[in-house]
Scaffold this motif. Structure first.
Motif, PDB file in Angstrom:
ATOM      1  N   ARG A 161      31.171  51.891  34.088  1.00  0.00           N
ATOM      2  CA  ARG A 161      31.369  50.556  34.671  1.00  0.00           C
ATOM      3  C   ARG A 161      32.234  49.670  33.788  1.00  0.00           C
ATOM      4  NH1 ARG A 161      25.828  51.251  36.103  1.00  0.00           N
ATOM      5  NH2 ARG A 161      25.170  50.068  34.277  1.00  0.00           N
ATOM      6  N   ARG A 162      32.297  49.975  32.497  1.00  0.00           N
ATOM      7  CA  ARG A 162      33.061  49.158  31.559  1.00  0.00           C
ATOM      8  C   ARG A 162      34.348  49.836  31.097  1.00  0.00           C
ATOM      9  NH1 ARG A 162      27.756  48.669  31.347  1.00  0.00           N
ATOM     10  NH2 ARG A 162      26.747  46.689  30.840  1.00  0.00           N
ATOM     11  N   SER A 163      34.691  50.954  31.724  1.00  0.00           N
ATOM     12  CA  SER A 163      35.839  51.740  31.254  1.00  0.00           C
ATOM     13  C   SER A 163      37.164  50.995  31.378  1.00  0.00           C
ATOM     14  CB  SER A 163      35.916  53.066  32.027  1.00  0.00           C
ATOM     15  OG  SER A 163      36.051  52.835  33.417  1.00  0.00           O
ATOM     16  N   ALA A 164      37.226  50.031  32.296  1.00  0.00           N
ATOM     17  CA  ALA A 164      38.458  49.264  32.471  1.00  0.00           C
ATOM     18  C   ALA A 164      38.529  48.061  31.537  1.00  0.00           C
ATOM     19  CB  ALA A 164      38.587  48.793  33.920  1.00  0.00           C
ATOM     20  N   GLU A 165      37.461  47.800  30.781  1.00  0.00           N
ATOM     21  CA  GLU A 165      37.413  46.664  29.849  1.00  0.00           C
ATOM     22  C   GLU A 165      37.116  47.199  28.453  1.00  0.00           C
ATOM     23  OE1 GLU A 165      35.304  43.096  31.625  1.00  0.00           O
ATOM     24  OE2 GLU A 165      34.487  44.707  32.877  1.00  0.00           O
ATOM     25  N   PRO A 166      38.149  47.549  27.697  1.00  0.00           N
ATOM     26  CA  PRO A 166      37.950  48.207  26.397  1.00  0.00           C
ATOM     27  C   PRO A 166      37.042  47.449  25.440  1.00  0.00           C
ATOM     28  CG  PRO A 166      40.251  48.307  27.052  1.00  0.00           C
ATOM     29  CD  PRO A 166      39.568  47.415  28.044  1.00  0.00           C
ATOM     30  N   SER A 167      37.148  46.125  25.388  1.00  0.00           N
ATOM     31  CA  SER A 167      36.326  45.377  24.438  1.00  0.00           C
ATOM     32  C   SER A 167      34.845  45.485  24.770  1.00  0.00           C
ATOM     33  CB  SER A 167      36.748  43.901  24.426  1.00  0.00           C
ATOM     34  OG  SER A 167      36.564  43.314  25.707  1.00  0.00           O
ATOM     35  N   ARG A 168      34.504  45.413  26.073  1.00  0.00           N
ATOM     36  CA  ARG A 168      33.108  45.551  26.467  1.00  0.00           C
ATOM     37  C   ARG A 168      32.607  46.980  26.244  1.00  0.00           C
ATOM     38  NH1 ARG A 168      31.661  44.045  32.128  1.00  0.00           N
ATOM     39  NH2 ARG A 168      29.563  43.851  31.249  1.00  0.00           N
ATOM     40  N   LEU A 169      33.479  47.956  26.497  1.00  0.00           N
ATOM     41  CA  LEU A 169      33.092  49.347  26.276  1.00  0.00           C
ATOM     42  C   LEU A 169      32.829  49.598  24.800  1.00  0.00           C
ATOM     43  CD1 LEU A 169      32.660  52.229  27.233  1.00  0.00           C
ATOM     44  CD2 LEU A 169      35.137  52.585  27.094  1.00  0.00           C
ATOM     45  N   LEU A 170      33.715  49.135  23.940  1.00  0.00           N
ATOM     46  CA  LEU A 170      33.506  49.300  22.496  1.00  0.00           C
ATOM     47  C   LEU A 170      32.231  48.601  22.045  1.00  0.00           C
ATOM     48  CD1 LEU A 170      37.169  48.814  21.221  1.00  0.00           C
ATOM     49  CD2 LEU A 170      35.826  50.924  21.121  1.00  0.00           C
ATOM     50  N   GLY A 171      31.955  47.455  22.633  1.00  0.00           N
ATOM     51  CA  GLY A 171      30.756  46.714  22.259  1.00  0.00           C
ATOM     52  C   GLY A 171      29.481  47.469  22.586  1.00  0.00           C
ATOM     53  N   ILE A 172      29.426  48.035  23.787  1.00  0.00           N
ATOM     54  CA  ILE A 172      28.199  48.740  24.164  1.00  0.00           C
ATOM     55  C   ILE A 172      28.056  50.055  23.401  1.00  0.00           C
ATOM     56  CG2 ILE A 172      29.123  50.021  26.142  1.00  0.00           C
ATOM     57  CD1 ILE A 172      26.484  49.408  27.586  1.00  0.00           C
ATOM     58  N   ILE A 173      29.176  50.697  23.035  1.00  0.00           N
ATOM     59  CA  ILE A 173      29.092  51.897  22.198  1.00  0.00           C
ATOM     60  C   ILE A 173      28.557  51.533  20.818  1.00  0.00           C
ATOM     61  CG2 ILE A 173      30.421  53.713  21.062  1.00  0.00           C
ATOM     62  CD1 ILE A 173      32.294  53.698  23.468  1.00  0.00           C
ATOM     63  N   ASP A 174      29.070  50.438  20.249  1.00  0.00           N
ATOM     64  CA  ASP A 174      28.574  49.967  18.952  1.00  0.00           C
ATOM     65  C   ASP A 174      27.067  49.731  18.996  1.00  0.00           C
ATOM     66  OD1 ASP A 174      31.079  50.050  17.859  1.00  0.00           O
ATOM     67  OD2 ASP A 174      31.461  47.895  18.058  1.00  0.00           O
ATOM     68  N   ASP A 175      26.638  48.961  19.996  1.00  0.00           N
ATOM     69  CA  ASP A 175      25.222  48.609  20.091  1.00  0.00           C
ATOM     70  C   ASP A 175      24.357  49.847  20.303  1.00  0.00           C
ATOM     71  OD1 ASP A 175      25.927  45.979  19.817  1.00  0.00           O
ATOM     72  OD2 ASP A 175      25.826  45.509  21.953  1.00  0.00           O
ATOM     73  N   SER A 176      24.795  50.722  21.192  1.00  0.00           N
ATOM     74  CA  SER A 176      24.013  51.921  21.495  1.00  0.00           C
ATOM     75  C   SER A 176      23.900  52.824  20.272  1.00  0.00           C
ATOM     76  CB  SER A 176      24.662  52.687  22.648  1.00  0.00           C
ATOM     77  OG  SER A 176      24.741  51.892  23.817  1.00  0.00           O
ATOM     78  N   THR A 177      25.002  52.968  19.535  1.00  0.00           N
ATOM     79  CA  THR A 177      24.974  53.810  18.339  1.00  0.00           C
ATOM     80  C   THR A 177      24.054  53.229  17.280  1.00  0.00           C
ATOM     81  OG1 THR A 177      27.247  54.532  18.774  1.00  0.00           O
ATOM     82  CG2 THR A 177      26.396  54.869  16.549  1.00  0.00           C
TER      83      THR A 177
END
Length: 472
Positions: free
Chosen positions: A267-283
């Motif tokens: 769902r966030r693949s088109a918004e790189p900043s949001r995608l990076l944010g959720i990867i950071d948080d999840s990791t």
């Protein structure tokens, strides 16, 4: 939105932690009733069958989840293609078993176990739809019910003295119950129709995912087959004992997190900043939970195996310690493959996955006759040390997830876990406890030292981790 997200995660982890509990019961029973050789034979046969089913599943399920719109023709195409391929696979596997071994019992075990592929593949379209709609309650129910019935059936077969048949019976019953629950929850009639152009599109999208899944899961399942060829069923039994202790929490937690992560990342693949944010948080959240868990298993391996499973499994202790360290390393980049699938760039790590897998299997085959199960454990550790940097390089090329982000997400949990390990190693011989009291003392000391060390580095972690499930 936040409440729905928490509810979804609640059902995911109800399923996964329920599986840990149920799997632990059956595994302890098998460890008591089966010999290492019997466990090894059942494991090898199921590993072959599951590996084939995994390849097919990967081609279908994740691409279906990623589709913007899932139509009836898509469902019927995926379902009937899966059924037809499964039936052909059953015939091929049964025939191959007849050619490979002259023992009728092994031939029958392999033929019966191969039916699991059909049940697994029939379930893919239902699972994909429910993952898309967020119906994790039904997914949790089918898995837990399958585990209950499969566990009861497997234990009954073991008590009746049928040895390796117990492992096969459990796997087969689990999948049968699972597909029954899914079909009752979604009692649609799937028309017999295969759309050629869509099937080709599905295969194109799913093949890179399948190759990645095959390379990683070959190490989980295929390594048992290669180890059996090199060192025999007893070595497979010891290795599988250690591997199952790691896989019970890892599979439950990983699958729960990754089932939620793929649609969330997509769902966030088109918004790189949001995608990076959720990867950071999840990791960061995953590292907080899993890094100390796996290092803790390494620290308590001797007590866990000797107290729970018995002295006949003592050879598995060093294997468990090595595998636990490998799992702790792998946890640092656990979302890499999922993130690449979400942005349709999974091809970036295919070569690395395949080459490192072949290297690990070569190590197992070459060293297995000398070092037994330890050859497999060391091969998995070596593979993890090589593949993790390559996964980060792939993420950096795809979405700009570089080494700085990697270290920022993981350094606290790694340092706190090392403090925990040093504290337990110092206190353990001084405690004076024996048996289960010694194990409990080590767990309590480890948990407290980890919590203190992590809180010193990151005092606001409770509020930050809570926000992961309510924002972005």
């Amino acid at each position: 939105m936040a409440n729905r997200r928490l509810t979804t995660l609640g059902w995911i982890f109800t399923e996964k932690f329920g599986l840990i509990f149920l799997s632990m019961i059956t595994f302890v029973v098998y460890a008591r009733l089966l010999s290492p050789a019997e466990l090894g034979v059942g494991t090898i046969i199921i590993a072959i069958v599951e590996l084939i089913g995994l390849i097919y599943s990967s081609v279908l399920e994740d691409p279906l989840v990623r589709l913007e719109r899932l139509e009836d023709k898509h469902i019927s195409t995926a379902f009937w293609a899966a059924v037809l391929v499964s039936l052909v696979s059953i015939v091929v596997i049964s025939g191959a078993a007849t050619l490979y071994t002259s023992e009728p019992m092994l031939q029958w075990m392999t033929a019966v176990a191969s039916v699991k592929i059909l049940f697994t593949m029939m379930a893919r379209v239902y699972v994909a739809q429910m993952r898309r709609s967020g119906d994790f309650k039904t997914l949790a129910s089918r898995t837990l019910l399958g585990k209950v019935f499969g566990g009861v059936g497997g234990i009954a077969v073991a008590l009746w003295g049928f040895g390796a048949w117990a492992v096969i019976a459990q796997a087969l019953i689990m999948e049968l119950v699972s597909i029954i629950v899914l079909m009752r929850a979604d009692p649609r009639r799937i028309a017999f129709h295969i759309d050629g152009p869509f099937l080709r599109e599905l295969l194109r999208a799913g093949t890179p995912v399948a190759i990645n899944a095959l390379s990683s899961q070959t190490l989980q399942r295929g390594v048992n087959v290669v180890l059996g060829m090199a060192a025999g069923a007893n070595a497979v039994g010891m290795f599988n004992m250690a591997m199952r202790i790691i896989d019970l929490p890892r599979t439950a937690i990983y699958n729960g997190l990754l089932s939620y992560a793929l649609p969330a990342f997509s769902r966030r693949s088109a918004e790189p900043s949001r995608l990076l944010g959720i990867i950071d948080d999840s990791t960061a959240v995953s590292g907080f939970l899993l890094t100390p868990l796996f290092l803790g298993i390494a620290l308590t391996a001797s007590d866990v195996i000797l107290l729970i499973f018995g002295a006949k499994w003592a050879e598995a202790i060093p294997l468990l310690q090595v595998l636990a360290c490998a799992a702790a390393i792998g946890n640092t980049a656990m979302y890499a493959t999922t993130a690449l699938v979400a942005v349709n760039r999974s091809h970036l790590t295919i070569k690395a996955e395949v080459v490192t897998t072949l290297l690990a299997l070569a190590l197992v085959y070459g060293l297995g006759s000398v070092y037994g199960g330890m050859a497999a454990a060391l091969a998995l550790l070596a593979r993890m040390l090589i593949i993790t940097p390559l996964q980060i390089r792939g993420l950096n090329a795809a979405i700009g997830y570089g080494w700085r982000r990697f270290f920022d997400c993981n350094y606290r949990s790694v340092i706190a876990s090392l403090v925990m390990a040093a504290t337990v190693l110092y206190v353990s011989p001084l405690s004076g406890f024996q048996g289960y009291l010694h194990l409990i003392c080590n767990i309590v000391v480890g948990a407290l030292s980890y919590a203190v060390a992590y809180s010193v580095m990151h005092p606001r972690w409770p509020q930050e981790f809570k926000s992961v499930f309510t924002t972005r």
